[in-house]
Design an enzyme around this catalytic site. Sequence first.
Site, PDB file in Angstrom:
ATOM      1  N   LYS A 221     -12.970  13.304  12.425  1.00 22.35           N
ATOM      2  CA  LYS A 221     -14.173  12.852  11.733  1.00 22.35           C
ATOM      3  C   LYS A 221     -15.305  13.866  11.910  1.00 22.35           C
ATOM      4  O   LYS A 221     -15.457  14.432  12.991  1.00 22.35           O
ATOM      5  CB  LYS A 221     -14.585  11.513  12.362  1.00 22.35           C
ATOM      6  CG  LYS A 221     -15.584  10.727  11.573  1.00 22.35           C
ATOM      7  CD  LYS A 221     -15.962   9.459  12.319  1.00 22.35           C
ATOM      8  CE  LYS A 221     -17.278   9.644  13.045  1.00 22.35           C
ATOM      9  NZ  LYS A 221     -17.968   8.401  13.377  1.00 22.35           N
TER      10      LYS A 221
ATOM     11  N   LYS B 145     -21.687  13.913  14.732  1.00 20.37           N
ATOM     12  CA  LYS B 145     -22.868  14.589  15.268  1.00 20.37           C
ATOM     13  C   LYS B 145     -22.703  14.908  16.743  1.00 20.37           C
ATOM     14  O   LYS B 145     -23.421  15.733  17.279  1.00 20.37           O
ATOM     15  CB  LYS B 145     -24.114  13.749  15.040  1.00 20.37           C
ATOM     16  CG  LYS B 145     -24.055  12.375  15.626  1.00 20.37           C
ATOM     17  CD  LYS B 145     -25.202  11.548  15.082  1.00 20.37           C
ATOM     18  CE  LYS B 145     -24.923  10.084  15.346  1.00 20.37           C
ATOM     19  NZ  LYS B 145     -25.517   9.180  14.466  1.00 20.37           N
TER      20      LYS B 145
ATOM     21  N   LYS C 270     -11.351   7.561  25.159  1.00 20.55           N
ATOM     22  CA  LYS C 270     -11.981   8.235  26.298  1.00 20.55           C
ATOM     23  C   LYS C 270     -11.094   8.137  27.526  1.00 20.55           C
ATOM     24  O   LYS C 270     -10.955   9.096  28.278  1.00 20.55           O
ATOM     25  CB  LYS C 270     -13.330   7.580  26.623  1.00 20.55           C
ATOM     26  CG  LYS C 270     -14.443   8.199  25.834  1.00 20.55           C
ATOM     27  CD  LYS C 270     -15.776   8.015  26.513  1.00 20.55           C
ATOM     28  CE  LYS C 270     -16.817   8.411  25.507  1.00 20.55           C
ATOM     29  NZ  LYS C 270     -17.951   9.061  25.961  1.00 20.55           N
TER      30      LYS C 270
HETATM   31  P1  AMP Z   1     -22.440   7.322  14.171  1.00 20.84           P
HETATM   32  O1  AMP Z   1     -22.978   8.636  13.726  1.00 20.84           O
HETATM   33  O2  AMP Z   1     -21.046   7.464  14.696  1.00 20.84           O
HETATM   34  O3  AMP Z   1     -23.353   6.544  15.046  1.00 20.84           O
HETATM   35  O4  AMP Z   1     -22.289   6.442  12.851  1.00 20.84           O
HETATM   36  C1  AMP Z   1     -23.376   5.887  12.136  1.00 20.84           C
HETATM   37  C2  AMP Z   1     -22.870   5.373  10.825  1.00 20.84           C
HETATM   38  O5  AMP Z   1     -22.458   6.468  10.001  1.00 20.84           O
HETATM   39  C3  AMP Z   1     -21.663   4.453  10.956  1.00 20.84           C
HETATM   40  O6  AMP Z   1     -21.679   3.486   9.937  1.00 20.84           O
HETATM   41  C4  AMP Z   1     -20.529   5.420  10.784  1.00 20.84           C
HETATM   42  O7  AMP Z   1     -19.333   4.824  10.458  1.00 20.84           O
HETATM   43  C5  AMP Z   1     -21.075   6.351   9.703  1.00 20.84           C
HETATM   44  N1  AMP Z   1     -20.445   7.655   9.861  1.00 20.84           N
HETATM   45  C6  AMP Z   1     -20.568   8.492  10.912  1.00 20.84           C
HETATM   46  N2  AMP Z   1     -19.839   9.611  10.729  1.00 20.84           N
HETATM   47  C7  AMP Z   1     -19.229   9.460   9.535  1.00 20.84           C
HETATM   48  C8  AMP Z   1     -18.318  10.258   8.797  1.00 20.84           C
HETATM   49  N3  AMP Z   1     -17.891  11.431   9.234  1.00 20.84           N
HETATM   50  N4  AMP Z   1     -17.906   9.784   7.597  1.00 20.84           N
HETATM   51  C9  AMP Z   1     -18.335   8.611   7.138  1.00 20.84           C
HETATM   52  N5  AMP Z   1     -19.189   7.802   7.778  1.00 20.84           N
HETATM   53  C10 AMP Z   1     -19.619   8.207   8.975  1.00 20.84           C
END
Ligand code: AMP
Length: 329
Positions: free
Chosen positions: A193, A196, A111
């Site tokens: 990646k 969301k 960031k």
């Molecule tokens: P977040 O959506 O970033 O809060 O991530 C929540 C959980 O989902 C964490 O364990 C992340 O590492 C996993 N996660 C989020 N996006 C991905 C992705 N594109 N591929 C694999 N795992 C993900």
Amino acid sequence: MKRMLSGIKPSGQLTLGNYIGALREFVKYQEDYEMIVFIANLHTLTVYQDPKELSKNLKDTIALYLACGLDPKRSTIFMQSDVMAHAQLGFILSCNTYMGELNRMTQYKDKLSKGEESMTSGFYVYPTLMAADILIYDPDFVPVGEDQKQHVELTRDVAIRFNNRYGESFKIPTPLIPKVGSRIMSLSDPTKKMSKSDEADKGCIYLLDKPEVARKKIMSAVTDLVGVVQFDPINQAGISNLLTIHSALSKVSIPDLVKQFEGQGYGNFKKAVADEVVKLLSDLQSKYEVILSQHILEEVLESGAKKARIMADAKLKLVEQKIGLTIDQ
Ligand code: AMP
Ligand code: TRP
């Protein structure tokens, strides 16, 4: 039974990345571990959230947790802000973490390098809240995606330092990174990646996307000019990502998929990936609808929070005694 803990930040609709990298794993772990799974709603506030949207995301997230197969009878499932001890321990841990350590966090550095002007102090210290989320339950393992590993490592460092300073207080947790699917990439830019919080909607499959919308996204996923279905994340990032998604959902290994699609064009392969994704979404969404119609979410969250508070309050009390915050020394 070993204990495992993880949280998901509901700062948007859950994605296929969340499912493959996190939720699906949690459901499996319920068989062999005492699972503690929470919705990290405080963590969403590090970046401004529209209150109505946040509230809807929370509801959808918990309903999807249950739709994916998390079982409130077996696992402790709750909302982070329902257990106040997290935030209290978070402050204590922020006083045992150096700014130098937070300055090294990749998310913060990213960031900063993008010249982000509205970075909140909450965003800066959030790794210490995450450390509290974890250490307050003494888990053995913390399953997270690759991107969160650094935070679990910081958690370990802080716990070791705290134990050295004040005497044995926390178990040192081990991060667990799933082998296949720990990093599902964006369909429109497979070097990033799938996220969301990504603006580029086309690159991200949401678990509540209409199946035909998801199918379109897969069919228009970025590929390459090589024309061979093979696993080569450097030169064929898009195809490798689709192989990972297929393999994660179909449970067919990547080498077997490569054999299966030998000599076939990308169109055919994409169709097969889309079929797997559509099957998953249709199944999850019909369960999600049933769960919403049953009006059980409040009850599930309250009984989860009750179980969690017993553990968290006991740990906070111990910590307060250790550091001299109480008068009963
Ligand atoms: P977040 O959506 O970033 O809060 O991530 C929540 C959980 O989902 C964490 O364990 C992340 O590492 C996993 N996660 C989020 N996006 C991905 C992705 N594109 N591929 C694999 N795992 C993900
Ligand atoms: N910070 C994590 C994320 O952005 C979510 C999270 C918060 C978490 N507290 C946690 C994950 C504790 C594992 C353990 O995805």
